[in-house]
Design a protein around this motif. Structure first.
Motif, short mmCIF file in Angstrom:
data_model
loop_
_atom_site.label_atom_id
_atom_site.label_comp_id
_atom_site.label_asym_id
_atom_site.label_seq_id
_atom_site.Cartn_x
_atom_site.Cartn_y
_atom_site.Cartn_z
N TYR A 1 48.70 11.63 119.53
CA TYR A 1 47.90 12.27 118.70
C TYR A 1 47.22 11.24 117.48
N TRP B 1 47.82 17.38 113.22
CA TRP B 1 47.83 16.47 114.32
C TRP B 1 46.85 16.94 115.49
N LYS C 1 45.68 16.24 119.32
CA LYS C 1 45.95 15.38 120.58
C LYS C 1 44.71 14.63 121.20
N SER D 1 53.92 11.61 120.46
CA SER D 1 54.49 12.74 120.13
C SER D 1 55.98 12.38 119.84
#
Length: 132
Positions: free
Chosen positions: A30, A39, A41, A69
């Motif tokens: 992220y 955030w 991805k 993550s």
């Protein structure tokens, strides 16, 4: 249940805690514009070299701008989020060692046992959150 499915279930429990605290609920890498931004991805197709170039291009002093993550909750002021981050990191490490097919070591067994204990703590956190 197979080990991979057990790890999947533990990751899912940790990601549920992330979602409750407004963090992404999906495994991946992220980025965010600044500390207040959400955030986002990164594309799965980015190579490690491309991600590293993005990290180096980011201005310093803006806080964590890129993270996996497993790292998103590391600095959280909320204990259950920090525990979820630790569980995600342990899952990632165990998966990597299993994928290397170098054989299951005593350390891998110890990590798996600790991961099971951490998963039970996440379940306790989840039960407490639901009763609040």
């Amino acid at each position: 249940m197979a080990l991979g499915a057990e790890i999947d279930a533990i990751e899912a429990a940790a990601l549920e805690i992330y979602v409750r605290h407004d963090l992404p609920g999906e495994i991946g890498h992220y980025q965010r514009a600044d500390r207040q931004a959400p955030w986002e991805k990164l594309e799965e197709a980015l190579t490690p070299e491309q991600r590293w170039a993005m990290v180096q291009a980011a201005p310093e002093g803006e806080g964590r701008r890129f993270a996996s993550s497993a790292d998103l909750g590391v600095d959280s002021p909320v204990p259950e989020v920090r525990r979820a981050a630790a569980v995600l990191a342990a899952c990632r490490g165990l998966r990597q060692r299993l994928a290397e097919a170098a054989g299951f070591t005593a350390q891998d067994l110890a990590d798996a046992i600790q991961l099971g204990a951490a998963a039970r703590r996440l379940e306790d956190d989840d039960a407490q959150a639901m009763s609040s």
